[in-house]
Design an enzyme around this catalytic site. Sequence first.
Site, PDB file in Angstrom:
ATOM      1  CG  ASN A 194      -0.608  -0.077   2.750  1.00 60.25           C
ATOM      2  OD1 ASN A 194       0.797  -0.347   2.663  1.00 60.25           O
ATOM      3  ND2 ASN A 194      -1.364   0.106   3.643  1.00 60.25           N
ATOM      4  CB  THR A 275      -2.139  -8.267  13.036  1.00 53.35           C
ATOM      5  OG1 THR A 275      -2.378  -6.889  13.151  1.00 53.35           O
ATOM      6  CG2 THR A 275      -1.802  -8.885  14.475  1.00 53.35           C
ATOM      7  N   GLY A 278       2.608 -10.632  10.893  1.00 49.33           N
ATOM      8  CA  GLY A 278       3.648 -10.123  11.957  1.00 49.33           C
ATOM      9  C   GLY A 278       3.649 -11.243  13.078  1.00 49.33           C
ATOM     10  CD  GLU A 295       5.520   0.611  12.566  1.00 52.03           C
ATOM     11  OE1 GLU A 295       4.312   0.939  12.694  1.00 52.03           O
ATOM     12  OE2 GLU A 295       6.480   1.228  13.261  1.00 52.03           O
ATOM     13  CB  CYS A 329      -1.968   0.606   8.736  1.00 48.58           C
ATOM     14  SG  CYS A 329      -0.876   1.896   8.291  1.00 48.58           S
ATOM     15  CD  GLU A 427      -5.979  -3.069   8.632  1.00 52.04           C
ATOM     16  OE1 GLU A 427      -5.599  -4.347   8.684  1.00 52.04           O
ATOM     17  OE2 GLU A 427      -5.306  -2.102   8.748  1.00 52.04           O
ATOM     18  CG  PHE A 429      -6.487  -2.518   4.277  1.00 51.12           C
ATOM     19  CD1 PHE A 429      -6.325  -1.893   5.288  1.00 51.12           C
ATOM     20  CD2 PHE A 429      -5.878  -3.064   3.136  1.00 51.12           C
ATOM     21  CE1 PHE A 429      -5.136  -1.575   5.296  1.00 51.12           C
ATOM     22  CE2 PHE A 429      -4.596  -2.396   3.378  1.00 51.12           C
ATOM     23  CZ  PHE A 429      -4.033  -1.657   4.714  1.00 51.12           C
TER      24      PHE A 429
END
Length: 524
Positions: A194, A275, A278, A295, A329, A427, A429
């Site tokens: 993004n 996430t 991550g 992040e 985000c 989220e 998005f």
Amino acid sequence: MVCCMCSRSVQILSRQLKLSQLRVFHIAMDTVPPAASGVRSASSFLFDKAFVNGQWVTAKSGSVYQITNPSTGKTIGSVPDMNADDTQQAIEKANAAFLRWRETTAKERSLILRKWFDLTNQNKLELAKLLTAENGKPLKEAIGEINYAAGFIEWYAEEARRVYGDVIPPTAASKRMLVLKQPIGVAGMITPWNFPSAMITRKACAAIAAGCTVVLKPAEDTPFSALAMCQLAKEAGLPDGVLNVVTSSRDNAPSVGNTLCASPIIKKISFTGSTVTGKILLQQSASTVKKVSLELGGNAPFIVFDSADIEAAVQGTMVSKFRCSGQTCVCANKILVQEGVYERYVARLAEVMKQELRVGDGFDDSTTQGPLINSKAVDKVESIVEDAKKLGAGLLYGGKRSDKGENFFEPTLLSNVTVEMRCAKEEIFGPVAAVIKFKTEEEAVAIANSSNSGLAGYFYSQNLSQIWRVAEKLEVGLCGVNDGLISAIEAPFGGVKESGLGREGSKYGIDDYLEIKYVCIGGL
Ligand code: NAP
């Protein structure tokens, strides 16, 4: 379009293909508008190789995958589909380079970064065109991103020279006690689609300024912006092996990521993305006890209190919600509006959305809303809107796929949203504004903090006591008060809770690439 999130759709070309067939510069040209005469063209920044040890390289397997323009579905080009072996080779080159790079002075590193910044600025428009072609965002936004990306190069050119240690008052007259800050080593980085340029410079330039070297994997959908940055870094004089970019398809991403995380050579992992990913990388980094920066995703509350300036709140919503077609985000995700101003806010937001938002190709001047990144992203947004409608939300604007193309979704306004709906819990998005009505400040703060995420949060209020109270209570890493666009190179960026670890940008960003060493000199 070829490139959707489904791994099967990534076209892996066999190594039997001749190299000349893999050259795609010409195919790409009808998706990237030409430059004005005399200016370096966007196509001169389109590289079909990965960048390792200062060289343009293919995957050992010879595999490549194709990248398409999400707006038109046309192929832009292809890049090597690298795997664990290729990544290991890049790590070793980066390690050899580290032994030399860490010996350079801060001023030497600073001057190279400064030159890189100048070159990025000089080629801003062409880099932006490349970004629009692979990501789809409107050209004006792409230029904004290149400015932002360049800003991090400049910032870390400056910060390179401001890494200070400490002298501690000694505990004995015969001792001297010092703190040194030293580069941590080779850093592994994985970035999202993004912000294909800015997420790279925000990480890589901090590392390079500190004296570290880098192996970076860009997102499958947007490798070209990363490779263009490598070319400019090379022209700026960045030595071979300091910045290495390993391109890979979504199929190979887990093995590339695991190689970075499990390598004892890599001393630091920095990741921007979802996430879910991550958490995988954090686990994979445990075996070598690596320092990790994450992040991750957000679910930003955007609260409008009764005392708010409604016009300012609506403008803030527009900028926070609809940038990059809602795919950032820090986009407003659950919009909470107090009952006294709810009707006025919703009516005005609907009016401004109709007036200002134009869906279309990123190269069309009137476009404010480009495509989503791929068809799977559109499927997700569509299902979130359907879920809300089924559970009783009102549809005030948009609500369906756009007729502009496979990857376009209409800007959408949902009213009477409740906390049970997916648009409030996940989220989104995508370009969907989901508005929830609330009664009290306590209720709004509780809903805002009910998420496991804690990246950005925003609120509009003219009440000074409320401003302090709510700013302190929101469980977020970034808080916008009467402002919907708060990211800045100079300010720390990062989340709390499951939105991540560490901070990027600002005076704190370089710390993640430094080790603190205590030195005690005795017997004096
Ligand atoms: P993603 O699926 O996690 O992908 C991000 C990067 O991770 C890509 O390079 C991807 O490669 C790679 N990847 C995916 N699975 C992997 C694995 N198992 N091992 C190693 N690497 C892997 O995230 P996304 O959906 O593309 O990006 C959107 C997310 O990023 C959102 O949640 C957004 O909030 C978050 N984001 C956060 C920030 C921030 O600063 N906090 C900024 C921007 C975006 P492939 O592309 O090849 O799959």
